[in-house]
Design an enzyme around this catalytic site. Structure first.
Site, PDB file in Angstrom:
ATOM      1  N   ARG A 143       2.120   0.640  10.383  1.00  0.00           N
ATOM      2  CA  ARG A 143       1.690   1.094   9.065  1.00  0.00           C
ATOM      3  C   ARG A 143       2.877   1.074   8.109  1.00  0.00           C
ATOM      4  NH1 ARG A 143      -2.954   3.545   7.944  1.00  0.00           N
ATOM      5  NH2 ARG A 143      -3.299   3.887  10.161  1.00  0.00           N
ATOM      6  N   ARG A 196       0.849  -1.201   0.000  1.00  0.00           N
ATOM      7  CA  ARG A 196       0.000   0.000   0.000  1.00  0.00           C
ATOM      8  C   ARG A 196       0.879   1.244   0.000  1.00  0.00           C
ATOM      9  NH1 ARG A 196      -4.865  -1.843   4.207  1.00  0.00           N
ATOM     10  NH2 ARG A 196      -5.287  -3.791   3.089  1.00  0.00           N
ATOM     11  N   ARG A 208       0.797  -7.036  12.448  1.00  0.00           N
ATOM     12  CA  ARG A 208       0.215  -6.445  13.655  1.00  0.00           C
ATOM     13  C   ARG A 208       0.041  -7.499  14.749  1.00  0.00           C
ATOM     14  NH1 ARG A 208      -4.061  -1.726  11.657  1.00  0.00           N
ATOM     15  NH2 ARG A 208      -2.490  -0.482  10.554  1.00  0.00           N
ATOM     16  N   GLU A 223      -6.585  -1.755  15.521  1.00  0.00           N
ATOM     17  CA  GLU A 223      -7.189  -2.644  14.525  1.00  0.00           C
ATOM     18  C   GLU A 223      -6.215  -3.742  14.098  1.00  0.00           C
ATOM     19  OE1 GLU A 223      -8.465  -0.654  10.944  1.00  0.00           O
ATOM     20  OE2 GLU A 223      -8.441  -2.530   9.819  1.00  0.00           O
ATOM     21  N   SER A 244     -10.352  -6.696   9.872  1.00  0.00           N
ATOM     22  CA  SER A 244     -11.521  -5.993   9.392  1.00  0.00           C
ATOM     23  C   SER A 244     -12.299  -6.992   8.538  1.00  0.00           C
ATOM     24  CB  SER A 244     -11.060  -4.798   8.557  1.00  0.00           C
ATOM     25  OG  SER A 244     -12.144  -3.952   8.258  1.00  0.00           O
TER      26      SER A 244
END
Length: 427
Positions: free
Chosen positions: A276, A261, A390, A348, A351
């Site tokens: 991130r 990303r 994560r 988070e 999801s």
RNA sequence: GGAGGGGUGGCAGAGUGGUCGAAUGCGGCGGUCUUGAAAACCGUUGGGCUUCACGGUCCCGGGGGUUCGAAUCCCUCCCCCUCCGCCA
């Protein structure tokens, strides 16, 4: 993508759904264009009909050798043909406009999704485990760098910011986590393990909804390929353009892949550590279901992801996202947030989204019940099960010892080759 | 990367530029026969848009072109196969 017929029949409901997501009403504009397009279609239809009839008659005239009739009809067709290009161009223009509008609109939220502008309106659904309270808990990057097994500087020298190099025990731990997750989802929950392409074409990204709107979030190759931002893209597109037998649904796919990303627009957020990154690994879950099965599958999928955290004994809470915090393709999303003692907050880690038929329409994926002629669009769901990087962070922060070593959770023992604790290499 | 060959209905597989939306086979569905089933035989069997309906129209990998008329000819892109080269 939406069904134009649905908008014709339920324009107000359509606009109301968009309004819930902060999008101004569009039904009026779309239906206006739709009406014009259909007008041109009708005109075009009539011209084609006359042309076809005349052409057929020409064949007959020629066969009979009727030169006069032949020439008369030919002139008639020529006359019709001079008018067709404008009607065709107008029709195409309107249809293109409709398509451009529709392809840029997000999915409508399910009725039970809470209304809100952002994550502040998300609602807690349930909570599991006790958030671990540690004296002077360190963050994962401090722990990792002290162990000499998490190197952001070396990564930055070759790749720039938002990359990491894991070494030794932590690199192995990452692999152990992924294997543990894959084994759980394939062995306990019936997902089929896949090793899908990581480079995909526009069409695939359009199908899952990343394109045309979110190109700036993606990495593009020098050719026509894009790096996947999530295996959702690859796994969901497995069934693109297919007509599936309803009896063989649901289909459940899982894969451990790197995700890429660009993180455009995230400048300054989570700049330290592994939270991130431009590249991270994730175990993804994708389900393809019949339309009436997706809600139940959504709950099931979320539980599959939660089970991983339970097995790792990591405290978490499950949130239902508000209309303002949901992704483009989702009609309802659960986020699972894991407790991070180093940050002293929930973050988070998964999801899980039900996309309804939104992606199926874009991919043209349908199913057919046995004996039925009629096809219907399938429903698609995707969820992280879980974000591996994560999870590594969560394990490090939750299982840290005062001396800076990391205990290996019991569930991962079979995957660590006898290593029960990650500590500075002594040589 | 070079040279060839292909992409047609759920599948297999025909298709001299003019009743081709498409032969035929398999599969599916309905029926005859049978106590039942199989076999055999008969019939039936793509989709989109539009229309109350009749009908009309579009679709033979995608897009464009030639023609009065294109599954059929031309261009282009995508995909698959065979051979050669290169290569984890």
């Amino acid at each position: 993508m939406f069904d134009i017929k649905f908008i014709r029949d339920h324009g107000e409901k359509f606009d109301a759904g968009l309004a819930r997501r902060g999008v101004p009403p569009k039904a009026g504009e779309i239906l206006g264009l739709d009406e014009e397009a259909r007008k041109y279609t009708a005109v075009l239809n009539d011209m084609q009909s006359r042309r076809n009839a005349a052409s057929k008659a020409i064949g007959a005239a020629k066969a009979k050798g009727d030169e006069d009739e032949f020439n008369r009809l030919k002139a008639e067709v020529d006359q019709i043909k001079t008018q067709m290009p404008t009607a065709e161009a107008e029709q195409k223009k309107k249809l293109d406009q409709i398509r451009d509008i529709l392809s840029g609109l997000p999915n409508l939220p399910a009725d039970d999704v809470p209304q809100g502008e952002d994550e502040a309106a998300n609602e807690e659904v349930r909570k599991w485990g006790e958030p671990r309270k540690l004296n002077s808990a360190k963050e994962h990057f401090d722990l990792g760098e002290a162990l000499g097994q998490m190197d952001f500087e070396a990564a930055a020298r070759m790749s720039g910011s938002r990359f990491v190099l894991l070494k030794g025990g932590l690199a192995r731990l990452e692999r152990a986590i992924a294997n543990f997750m894959l084994d759980t989802h394939t062995g306990e929950f019936g997902y089929t393990e896949c090793q899908p392409p990581l480079l995909v074409r526009d069409d695939a990204l359009y199908g899952t909804g990343q394109l045309p709107k979110f190109a700036e979030d993606l990495f593009k190759s020098t050719g026509d390929h894009w790096l996947i931002p999530t295996a959702e893209v690859s796994l969901t597109n497995i069934v693109r353009e297919d007509i599936l037998a309803e009896e063989e649904l649901p289909l459940r796919f899982t894969a451990w892949t790197p995700c890429f990303r660009s993180e455009a627009g995230a400048a300054g957020r989570d700049t330290r550590g592994m939270i991130r990154l431009h590249q991270f690994s994730k175990v993804e879950l994708v389900s393809i279901t019949a339309p009436d099965q997706s809600n139940a599958e959504h709950e099931r999928m979320t539980e599959c992801a939660e089970t991983v955290l339970q097995k790792l004994d990591l405290a978490y809470r499950t949130m239902v996202l508000s209309t303002g915090d949901m992704g483009f393709s989702a009609r309802k999303t659960y986020d699972i947030e894991v407790w991070l003692p180093g940050q002293a907050q929930y973050r988070e880690i998964s999801s899980c989204s039900n996309c309804g038929d939104f992606q199926a329409r874009r991919m043209n994926t349908r199913c057919r019940a046995k004996g039925e002629k009629q096809t219907t669009f399938v429903h698609t769901l995707n969820g992280s099960g879980l974000a591996v990087g994560r999870t590594l962070v969560a394990i490090m922060e939750n299982y840290q010892n005062e001396d800076g070593s990391i205990a290996v959770p019991d569930a991962l023992n079979p995957y660590m080759g006898g290593v029960e604790k990650i500590e500075t290499a002594v040589d």
